[in-house]
Design a protein around this motif. Structure first.
Motif, PDB file in Angstrom:
ATOM      1  N   UNK A  46       0.848  -1.192   0.000  1.00  0.00           N
ATOM      2  CA  UNK A  46       0.000   0.000   0.000  1.00  0.00           C
ATOM      3  C   UNK A  46       0.883   1.242   0.000  1.00  0.00           C
ATOM      4  N   UNK A  47       0.608   2.140  -0.914  1.00  0.00           N
ATOM      5  CA  UNK A  47       1.382   3.368  -1.014  1.00  0.00           C
ATOM      6  C   UNK A  47       0.963   4.361   0.063  1.00  0.00           C
ATOM      7  N   UNK A  48       1.909   5.062   0.652  1.00  0.00           N
ATOM      8  CA  UNK A  48       1.633   6.074   1.650  1.00  0.00           C
ATOM      9  C   UNK A  48       2.072   7.424   1.133  1.00  0.00           C
ATOM     10  N   UNK A  49       1.633   8.507   1.789  1.00  0.00           N
ATOM     11  CA  UNK A  49       1.952   9.854   1.318  1.00  0.00           C
ATOM     12  C   UNK A  49       3.447  10.121   1.335  1.00  0.00           C
ATOM     13  N   UNK A  50       4.180   9.421   2.191  1.00  0.00           N
ATOM     14  CA  UNK A  50       5.628   9.627   2.263  1.00  0.00           C
ATOM     15  C   UNK A  50       6.355   8.978   1.109  1.00  0.00           C
ATOM     16  N   UNK A  51       5.651   8.226   0.333  1.00  0.00           N
ATOM     17  CA  UNK A  51       6.269   7.558  -0.802  1.00  0.00           C
ATOM     18  C   UNK A  51       6.702   6.143  -0.497  1.00  0.00           C
ATOM     19  N   UNK A  52       6.740   5.788   0.791  1.00  0.00           N
ATOM     20  CA  UNK A  52       7.136   4.432   1.151  1.00  0.00           C
ATOM     21  C   UNK A  52       5.954   3.484   1.108  1.00  0.00           C
ATOM     22  N   UNK A  53       6.195   2.236   1.440  1.00  0.00           N
ATOM     23  CA  UNK A  53       5.110   1.248   1.443  1.00  0.00           C
ATOM     24  C   UNK A  53       5.387   0.214   2.515  1.00  0.00           C
ATOM     25  N   UNK A  54       4.313  -0.352   3.061  1.00  0.00           N
ATOM     26  CA  UNK A  54       4.403  -1.413   4.051  1.00  0.00           C
ATOM     27  C   UNK A  54       3.777  -2.671   3.491  1.00  0.00           C
ATOM     28  N   UNK A  55       4.305  -3.808   3.859  1.00  0.00           N
ATOM     29  CA  UNK A  55       3.631  -5.036   3.459  1.00  0.00           C
ATOM     30  C   UNK A  55       2.284  -5.148   4.152  1.00  0.00           C
ATOM     31  N   UNK A  56       1.485  -6.055   3.770  1.00  0.00           N
ATOM     32  CA  UNK A  56       0.125  -6.219   4.309  1.00  0.00           C
ATOM     33  C   UNK A  56       0.203  -6.789   5.726  1.00  0.00           C
ATOM     34  N   UNK A  57       0.423  -5.925   6.706  1.00  0.00           N
ATOM     35  CA  UNK A  57       0.579  -6.334   8.105  1.00  0.00           C
ATOM     36  C   UNK A  57      -0.783  -6.304   8.783  1.00  0.00           C
ATOM     37  N   UNK A  58      -1.133  -7.319   9.540  1.00  0.00           N
ATOM     38  CA  UNK A  58      -2.440  -7.321  10.231  1.00  0.00           C
ATOM     39  C   UNK A  58      -2.511  -6.196  11.250  1.00  0.00           C
ATOM     40  N   UNK A  59      -3.733  -5.761  11.582  1.00  0.00           N
ATOM     41  CA  UNK A  59      -3.937  -4.642  12.507  1.00  0.00           C
ATOM     42  C   UNK A  59      -3.525  -4.979  13.926  1.00  0.00           C
ATOM     43  N   UNK A  60      -3.374  -6.269  14.220  1.00  0.00           N
ATOM     44  CA  UNK A  60      -3.010  -6.678  15.578  1.00  0.00           C
ATOM     45  C   UNK A  60      -1.516  -6.619  15.825  1.00  0.00           C
ATOM     46  N   UNK A  61      -0.728  -6.348  14.785  1.00  0.00           N
ATOM     47  CA  UNK A  61       0.737  -6.303  14.916  1.00  0.00           C
ATOM     48  C   UNK A  61       1.233  -4.882  14.723  1.00  0.00           C
ATOM     49  N   UNK A  62       2.292  -4.462  15.457  1.00  0.00           N
ATOM     50  CA  UNK A  62       2.824  -3.100  15.290  1.00  0.00           C
ATOM     51  C   UNK A  62       3.537  -2.959  13.956  1.00  0.00           C
ATOM     52  N   UNK A  63       3.520  -1.745  13.428  1.00  0.00           N
ATOM     53  CA  UNK A  63       4.199  -1.477  12.172  1.00  0.00           C
ATOM     54  C   UNK A  63       5.704  -1.382  12.411  1.00  0.00           C
ATOM     55  N   UNK A  64       6.510  -1.949  11.549  1.00  0.00           N
ATOM     56  CA  UNK A  64       7.966  -1.876  11.742  1.00  0.00           C
ATOM     57  C   UNK A  64       8.480  -0.458  11.579  1.00  0.00           C
ATOM     58  N   UNK A  65       9.410  -0.068  12.455  1.00  0.00           N
ATOM     59  CA  UNK A  65      10.028   1.241  12.364  1.00  0.00           C
ATOM     60  C   UNK A  65       9.251   2.357  13.037  1.00  0.00           C
ATOM     61  N   UNK A  66       8.039   2.068  13.530  1.00  0.00           N
ATOM     62  CA  UNK A  66       7.238   3.104  14.204  1.00  0.00           C
ATOM     63  C   UNK A  66       7.568   3.072  15.689  1.00  0.00           C
ATOM     64  N   UNK A  67       7.877   4.221  16.300  1.00  0.00           N
ATOM     65  CA  UNK A  67       8.240   4.227  17.730  1.00  0.00           C
ATOM     66  C   UNK A  67       7.079   3.759  18.605  1.00  0.00           C
ATOM     67  N   UNK A  68       7.410   3.177  19.741  1.00  0.00           N
ATOM     68  CA  UNK A  68       6.408   2.678  20.664  1.00  0.00           C
ATOM     69  C   UNK A  68       5.631   3.839  21.275  1.00  0.00           C
ATOM     70  N   UNK A  69       4.289   3.772  21.272  1.00  0.00           N
ATOM     71  CA  UNK A  69       3.497   4.900  21.800  1.00  0.00           C
ATOM     72  C   UNK A  69       3.656   5.038  23.316  1.00  0.00           C
ATOM     73  N   UNK A  70       3.582   6.272  23.790  1.00  0.00           N
ATOM     74  CA  UNK A  70       3.629   6.570  25.218  1.00  0.00           C
ATOM     75  C   UNK A  70       2.269   7.134  25.628  1.00  0.00           C
ATOM     76  N   UNK A  71       1.556   6.441  26.522  1.00  0.00           N
ATOM     77  CA  UNK A  71       0.220   6.848  26.929  1.00  0.00           C
ATOM     78  C   UNK A  71       0.277   7.617  28.248  1.00  0.00           C
ATOM     79  N   UNK A  72      -0.666   8.546  28.399  1.00  0.00           N
ATOM     80  CA  UNK A  72      -0.765   9.315  29.633  1.00  0.00           C
ATOM     81  C   UNK A  72      -1.183   8.403  30.781  1.00  0.00           C
ATOM     82  N   UNK A  73      -0.650   8.657  31.959  1.00  0.00           N
ATOM     83  CA  UNK A  73      -0.996   7.865  33.135  1.00  0.00           C
ATOM     84  C   UNK A  73      -1.458   8.801  34.257  1.00  0.00           C
TER      85      UNK A  73
END
Length: 489
Positions: free
Chosen positions: A23-50
């Protein structure tokens, strides 16, 4: 049209050759068809408010030098709800002319020492996007304002003036007499009998004392209530030690500063003399029967007449909201549930409660079967209201009485868990509303000087079990302390 056909053909070709796997993204890169239950490679781990502990949710309470309590609760938003709750109401009118609280409710937010008319008050509130309201119950009178939080100083100043400096002019009192007469007529003509039955069940249960006194002004007292009578009552019950200034959506220190500014040393219009006579009576359960015959044949709004029905309300004395059995009674009330015979919905609508399963679903001739629980600082009432054709009154009373008896019997684990879950859900859903939070804060602080938070109440609801034996599911010692005493209205 040709372009659309080509487009579809190109998409079909892409699918055939497997190009859709990327799938093409606005940045010009593409990701393989990764399921929604798995994190995307190269994306930093989210930090949630506590949230550190419950500090952000605690209700803060401060007692001023004159005995008045100030309570606040944080809530994100532009608007706030601020008001005065007073430990006064119809239950304290035994030594006064009955109906004073009803009059004070109608006279609220009228002309004061600072404002010449109700219109001036409303215009002042409009500048801050505000609205106002007053409600008087059997044990509490509540003056409330919802407005922009930036106008807190104006709101507290207005509340102080409304509560302590009302003019109570002859014209306003005469207009209130007209409003009370109209409300009494409307109450007697209303097709819904529930408000009238509630008054009658209290009068039958606590005859001529405390919560059994009429919440509405009796017709014979309307002309007896004047400024002198109102001031006599307010001098005894509108005192700082019987008041709570509650606020939701504002900073506690800011509310305390406003309270000190407008309530400390404030001179009420009836004088600064101390309360002479304060009724400290404890509710005395008497039991009894009240009957009322009404002709509803000429009050229908359309060509179809209102069905000729007999309405019965049967009740038992229960505990006060200060006792530990209050939560089990609330669960029991939810388990009984009920409603009208014409209704739709699933478990969330109460269609699996006992009064639906055992009464309305089995007896097609019954129009209504609904449980109510009224609780006060020294007593309570658990009631069931039912409606049917006058020819089937005896059978209806037997059926409802049988349901009271079955309360002391076996309780299924599924229906108990359903009732607890439904009560927790209703509690949390109601407390999403800012005005409801305000009333909860004010009433709890007025009664106990503190507030139990919603998550604490949910824990107590979840811990509700049978007292005799958790495996047999018997509630007799917990929920029906005096099963043999009942009354009808």
């Amino acid at each position: 049209m040709a372009a659309k056909v080509v487009g579809r053909g190109a998409w079909g070709s892409a699918r055939r050759f497997g190009l859709v796997a990327y799938r093409k993204y606005s940045s010009g890169g593409s990701y393989p068809n990764i399921p929604l239950t798995a994190p995307l490679p190269g994306v930093p781990k989210p930090v949630f408010a506590t949230v550190d502990g419950q500090e952000g949710f605690e209700t803060k309470v401060t007692t001023l030098e004159n005995g008045m309590q100030v309570a606040s609760q944080n809530k994100f938003g532009q608007f706030c709800t601020v008001g005065i709750l007073i430990n006064s109401g119809s239950r304290y009118e035994a030594k006064h002319t009955g109906g004073i609280s009803h009059f004070l409710e109608k006279l609220a937010f009228s002309s004061t020492a600072q404002f010449g008319s109700k219109d001036e008050i409303l215009l002042t509130l409009e500048k801050h996007g505000g609205i106002c309201d007053c409600q008087a119950s059997r044990d509490t009178t509540m003056y409330a304002v919802s407005a922009d939080a930036k106008g807190l100083d104006t709101v507290v100043s207005l509340l102080s003036d409304v509560v302590l400096q009302p003019r109570l002019s002859d014209e306003e009192i005469e207009m209130t007499r007209m409003a009370v007469r109209f409300e009494l007529e409307d109450l007697n003509m209303r097709p819904d009998p529930e408000p009238l039955l509630t008054e009658m069940i209290h009068a039958a249960a606590f005859s001529e004392n405390t919560v059994g006194l009429n919440r509405f002004c009796p017709a014979e007292n309307i002309d007896k209530i004047d400024r002198k009578v109102l001031h006599s009552y307010m001098r005894n019950y509108y005192t700082p030690n019987r008041m709570v200034l509650a606020g939701v959506g504002i900073e506690h220190d800011q509310l305390v500063d406003c309270a000190r500014k407008y309530f400390l040393g404030a001179e009420p219009v009836w004088g600064s003399s101390t309360a002479a006579v304060v009724d400290r009576s404890v509710a005395q359960y008497t039991g009894g029967i009240l009957k009322l015959e009404k002709d509803m044949s000429d009050v229908s709004l359309g060509p179809t007449p209102i069905p000729e029905l007999t309405h019965i309300m049967i009740g038992l004395e229960t505990c006060s909201f200060l006792e530990e059995d209050f939560i089990p009674f609330a669960v029991l009330n939810m388990m009984m549930g009920g409603g009208g015979s014409f209704s739709a919905g699933g478990p969330g609508k109460g269609m699996f409660t006992r009064l639906y399963l055992n009464v309305l679903n089995r007896h097609h001739w019954m129009y209504n079967a609904t449980a109510y629980h009224h609780s006060y600082e020294d007593t309570g009432l658990l009631c069931i209201h039912s409606s049917a054709d006058p020819r089937q009154v005896r059978e209806m009373v037997e059926i409802i009485t049988r349901e009271f008896i079955l309360m002391a019997g076996a309780v299924g684990e599924v229906e108990l868990e359903r009732a607890k879950t439904q009560l927790q859900s209703m509690l949390m859903m109601n407390l999403e509303s800012r005005p409801v939070i305000f009333e909860d804060v004010g009433r709890q602080v007025l009664a106990t000087g503190m507030r139990k938070l919603p998550h604490e109440l949910c824990v107590l609801i979840g811990l509700t079990l049978t007292r005799n034996n958790p495996y047999t599911g018997r509630w007799s010692d917990v929920l029906i302390p005096r099963q043999e005493e009942y009354f009808t209205a």
